[in-house]
Motif scaffolding. Structure first.
Motif, mmCIF file in Angstrom:
data_model
loop_
_atom_site.group_PDB
_atom_site.id
_atom_site.type_symbol
_atom_site.label_atom_id
_atom_site.label_comp_id
_atom_site.label_asym_id
_atom_site.label_seq_id
_atom_site.Cartn_x
_atom_site.Cartn_y
_atom_site.Cartn_z
ATOM 1 N N GLU A 426 54.478 19.523 30.966
ATOM 2 C CA GLU A 426 54.301 19.571 29.525
ATOM 3 C C GLU A 426 54.224 18.157 28.979
ATOM 4 O OE1 GLU A 426 57.766 21.820 28.398
ATOM 5 O OE2 GLU A 426 58.928 19.997 27.970
ATOM 6 N N LEU A 427 53.610 18.021 27.803
ATOM 7 C CA LEU A 427 53.439 16.713 27.191
ATOM 8 C C LEU A 427 53.073 16.908 25.733
ATOM 9 C CD1 LEU A 427 53.262 13.606 27.569
ATOM 10 C CD2 LEU A 427 50.816 13.916 28.049
ATOM 11 N N ASP A 428 53.772 16.181 24.867
ATOM 12 C CA ASP A 428 53.424 16.163 23.447
ATOM 13 C C ASP A 428 52.297 15.144 23.267
ATOM 14 O OD1 ASP A 428 53.312 16.387 20.735
ATOM 15 O OD2 ASP A 428 55.204 15.359 20.331
ATOM 16 N N ILE A 429 51.075 15.649 23.139
ATOM 17 C CA ILE A 429 49.889 14.796 23.123
ATOM 18 C C ILE A 429 49.613 14.335 21.702
ATOM 19 C CG2 ILE A 429 47.425 14.666 23.653
ATOM 20 C CD1 ILE A 429 47.910 16.996 25.637
ATOM 21 N N SER A 430 49.704 13.037 21.478
ATOM 22 C CA SER A 430 49.391 12.499 20.156
ATOM 23 C C SER A 430 47.880 12.384 20.008
ATOM 24 C CB SER A 430 50.049 11.134 19.957
ATOM 25 O OG SER A 430 49.560 10.202 20.904
ATOM 26 N N PHE A 438 42.490 12.414 28.013
ATOM 27 C CA PHE A 438 41.466 13.340 28.491
ATOM 28 C C PHE A 438 40.633 12.701 29.595
ATOM 29 C CE2 PHE A 438 37.006 14.625 28.220
ATOM 30 C CZ PHE A 438 37.096 15.989 28.416
ATOM 31 N N VAL A 439 40.209 11.454 29.374
ATOM 32 C CA VAL A 439 39.406 10.735 30.364
ATOM 33 C C VAL A 439 40.214 10.530 31.650
ATOM 34 C CG1 VAL A 439 38.226 8.560 30.869
ATOM 35 C CG2 VAL A 439 37.970 9.628 28.619
ATOM 36 N N ALA A 440 41.506 10.165 31.503
ATOM 37 C CA ALA A 440 42.353 9.955 32.676
ATOM 38 C C ALA A 440 42.571 11.259 33.439
ATOM 39 C CB ALA A 440 43.691 9.362 32.249
ATOM 40 N N LYS A 450 43.681 18.236 31.127
ATOM 41 C CA LYS A 450 42.372 17.995 30.505
ATOM 42 C C LYS A 450 42.111 19.031 29.411
ATOM 43 C CE LYS A 450 37.499 17.628 31.924
ATOM 44 N NZ LYS A 450 36.573 17.753 33.066
ATOM 45 N N LYS A 451 42.436 20.299 29.682
ATOM 46 C CA LYS A 451 42.235 21.356 28.689
ATOM 47 C C LYS A 451 43.168 21.183 27.490
ATOM 48 C CE LYS A 451 39.048 24.001 30.553
ATOM 49 N NZ LYS A 451 37.752 24.229 29.870
ATOM 50 N N LEU A 452 44.406 20.760 27.745
ATOM 51 C CA LEU A 452 45.335 20.530 26.643
ATOM 52 C C LEU A 452 44.831 19.420 25.726
ATOM 53 C CD1 LEU A 452 48.748 20.761 28.550
ATOM 54 C CD2 LEU A 452 47.809 22.430 26.947
ATOM 55 N N CYS A 453 44.312 18.360 26.335
ATOM 56 C CA CYS A 453 43.741 17.272 25.544
ATOM 57 C C CYS A 453 42.508 17.759 24.777
ATOM 58 C CB CYS A 453 43.359 16.105 26.442
ATOM 59 S SG CYS A 453 44.746 15.282 27.243
ATOM 60 N N GLU A 454 41.723 18.561 25.448
ATOM 61 C CA GLU A 454 40.498 19.084 24.837
ATOM 62 C C GLU A 454 40.837 19.873 23.577
ATOM 63 O OE1 GLU A 454 36.886 22.069 26.254
ATOM 64 O OE2 GLU A 454 38.055 20.971 27.749
ATOM 65 N N ARG A 455 41.865 20.704 23.666
ATOM 66 C CA ARG A 455 42.252 21.487 22.494
ATOM 67 C C ARG A 455 42.766 20.595 21.370
ATOM 68 N NH1 ARG A 455 46.344 26.265 23.536
ATOM 69 N NH2 ARG A 455 47.821 24.565 23.768
ATOM 70 N N LYS A 456 43.517 19.562 21.726
ATOM 71 C CA LYS A 456 44.004 18.634 20.699
ATOM 72 C C LYS A 456 42.844 17.924 20.023
ATOM 73 C CE LYS A 456 47.496 16.575 18.673
ATOM 74 N NZ LYS A 456 48.529 17.308 17.915
ATOM 75 N N ILE A 457 41.872 17.512 20.801
ATOM 76 C CA ILE A 457 40.713 16.792 20.254
ATOM 77 C C ILE A 457 39.919 17.695 19.323
ATOM 78 C CG2 ILE A 457 38.546 15.656 20.867
ATOM 79 C CD1 ILE A 457 39.948 14.864 23.541
ATOM 80 N N LEU A 458 39.842 18.987 19.669
ATOM 81 C CA LEU A 458 39.074 19.927 18.845
ATOM 82 C C LEU A 458 39.568 19.942 17.402
ATOM 83 C CD1 LEU A 458 38.588 22.975 21.231
ATOM 84 C CD2 LEU A 458 36.791 21.615 20.188
ATOM 85 N N THR A 459 40.858 19.701 17.208
ATOM 86 C CA THR A 459 41.409 19.733 15.855
ATOM 87 C C THR A 459 41.079 18.475 15.069
ATOM 88 O OG1 THR A 459 43.548 18.724 16.472
ATOM 89 C CG2 THR A 459 43.332 21.107 16.721
#
Length: 520
Positions: A426-430, A438-440, A450-459
């Motif tokens: 788990e990670l609280d993605i800022s 996401f790139v890393a 990668k998917k968790l970052c993707e969802r954060k970016i979508l917002t």
């Protein structure tokens, strides 16, 4: 002697009881939906006796509190009833229904973490506008079955969440499928969808089918047991608990409040008779048979249909519905199993593992990032990542040396975030780190991160950054993110095309610009 319920007590096994709740509950309603995500039950829409509504509330099982999330058509789905909802990956998906004038087939997603609504722009052939259909989630897809679109239906559709695409379900034995119907129940058990009852336009039904997702075949279930199946009905609820399907209420022409269990191992029905609820009277205080029955009846939900039911923590929860005269908003719990009441301390595993991030204690590998910054790690945790697993187990040079391993093109902060995810899952993605992380995650092959970052970016997609995000999504094969960027840019093309990021995208990847222009 009149028996008074002590609602401060938790119900025992096979007992009904009102649910403890604080805060303002949803107004009276029927034809709504309810789904559970994590520790909350979410209730959306329905009919309050006068109007279709689109208010949205949640009940937190841990805090026992009702709270309103948001309301208003401008922020989410329009007011409706007889729609469906499923939960997938901490999101709630709403499809179809009736808005008071028309049957509809719009499709919405609510992200429970960010509390935001998003309309789903899908590919493929969307099911026809309809209401009173059923839906389930299975293996990263949503399945919609039956309903009424002007005709009673028995069609079967799949929406693949990753591809964002609708497709008819390819059934091998369509001639064995259930007849057309609406207001049936559908639940998932193992690799099957179970469908019971409903109404075919002429009569109530009590036939019972299972669809095997892997074999793609329908089978009618032989309903054994001494009692046989429940009486024909529609607008009931069904839930799965263990190897049993429980069915409550519905309409047989009259509202019902009977509860049944179908044992999926023995393929037999049993009627579940509620036990005496916890009361202020002890068993030796002269209780009569009449007072015992009165206490059971008082605790049992009144007959109803068009209600909702969910399972949480070994209990069935019933909310709202229609009793034939009034819409309801009572909230009842039926405990399905006895629980051992032992105080269990909260798990400390995540925090314990987090303490080892960048700690030299027991460290057996050192990384160098940003040229000179040391990061201490542990191979046992790093091998959750395919890149590091190959590094430490395979023929890569780093697997054979004890010197620090240099990591290029990743900042110290981002690399620590990557390790935190590998150690704790788990990670609280800022938001300011989401794209670099996401790139890393793509570089090191950590697909879930990668998917968790993707969802954060979508917002965070806006006019200024849409083109930049599209380039990154295209480069790193983020299908959902890429599609969302295209959808946003096409909706806001005049503004996005004037930005510096769009100009830079044109210089770096002119094919993306051509693809956008072709889609306009």
């Amino acid at each position: 002697m009149e028996t008074e319920l002590d609602t401060a007590d938790e119900p025992g096994c096979f007992q009904w009881a009102p649910v403890k709740a604080i805060g303002n509950p949803p107004r009276q309603r029927s034809l709504h939906v309810a789904v559970v995500v994590d520790k909350c039950m979410y209730v959306f829409g329905g009919y309050d006796g006068s109007n279709r509504v689109n208010d949205f509330l949640k009940y937190n099982f841990k805090t026992t509190k009702w709270s309103q999330i948001q309301s208003g058509a401008e922020r989410g789905p329009s007011a409706r009833d007889r729609h469906v909802a499923v939960a997938h990956d901490k999101c709630i998906y709403i499809f179809g229904g009736y808005d008071g004038s028309n049957r509809i087939n719009d499709f919405w997603c609510f992200d429970t973490e960010n509390e935001t609504w998003t309309p789903i722009e899908s590919q493929g052939t969307t099911p026809s506008p309809r209401h009173s259909h059923s839906a389930v989630e299975y293996n990263h897809s949503m399945y919609v079955f039956a309903g009424y679109d002007g005709n009673y239906r028995s069609d079967f559709h799949e929406f693949n969440f990753a591809q964002r695409k609708w497709a008819p379900v390819q059934v091998k034995n369509q001639n064995q499928a259930p007849k057309a119907r609406y207001r049936t129940s559908a639940v998932v058990w193992k690799d099957t969808m179970l469908v019971f009852g409903g109404h075919d336009g002429a009569k109530h039904l009590n036939d019972f089918y299972e669809y095997n997702f892997e074999e793609r075949i329908w089978t009618q279930i032989e309903q054994g047991g001494k009692m046989g199946p429940p009486s024909p009905r529609d607008s009931h609820i069904a839930v799965i608990h263990g190897d049993s399907m429980h069915l409550f209420g519905g309409s047989t022409g009259q509202a019902r409040n009977d509860l049944f269990e179908f044992r999926l191992d023995t393929r037999e029905w049993h009627e579940v008779k509620p036990a005496l609820p916890n009361t202020s009277l002890s068993p030796v205080q002269g209780r009569t048979a009449a007072s015992t029955q009165e206490a059971i009846q008082k605790a049992t939900p009144c007959p109803r249909f068009c209600h909702t039911g969910v399972v949480y923590n070994n209990s069935l929860y019933i909310f709202g519905g229609y009793d034939g005269q009034n819409r309801l908003n009572d909230f009842r719990q039926f405990k399905l199993v006895d629980e051992v009441n032992v105080e269990i301390p909260s798990s400390s595993l995540i925090q314990d593992l987090k303490n080892y991030i960048n700690s030299p204690l027991f460290s057996d590998v050192t990384f160098i990032v940003e040229g000179d910054k040391r990061v201490y790690a542990h191979k046992l945790m790093c091998v959750r990542c395919s890149y590091f697993r190959a590094m430490f187990q395979g023929e890569m040079r780093e697997a054979r040396q004890s010197e620090p391993v240099e990591i290029k093109n990743v900042s110290h902060r981002v690399f620590l975030g990557l390790l935190e995810y590998l150690y704790t899952d788990e990670l609280d993605i800022s938001l300011d780190m989401a794209m670099d992380l996401f790139v890393a995650a793509d570089q090191f092959g950590v697909e879930r991160l990668k998917k968790l970052c993707e969802r954060k970016i979508l917002t965070s997609i806006d006019i200024d950054n849409a083109a930049t995000i599209l380039q990154a999504a295209d480069l790193h094969t983020a299908v959902s993110l890429r599609q969302s960027c295209f959808d946003f840019i096409l909706r806001n093309f005049d503004a996005v095309s004037k930005t510096q990021s769009f100009e830079e995208m044109g210089r770096a990847n002119v094919e993306l610009v051509f693809e956008i222009l072709k889609r306009r």
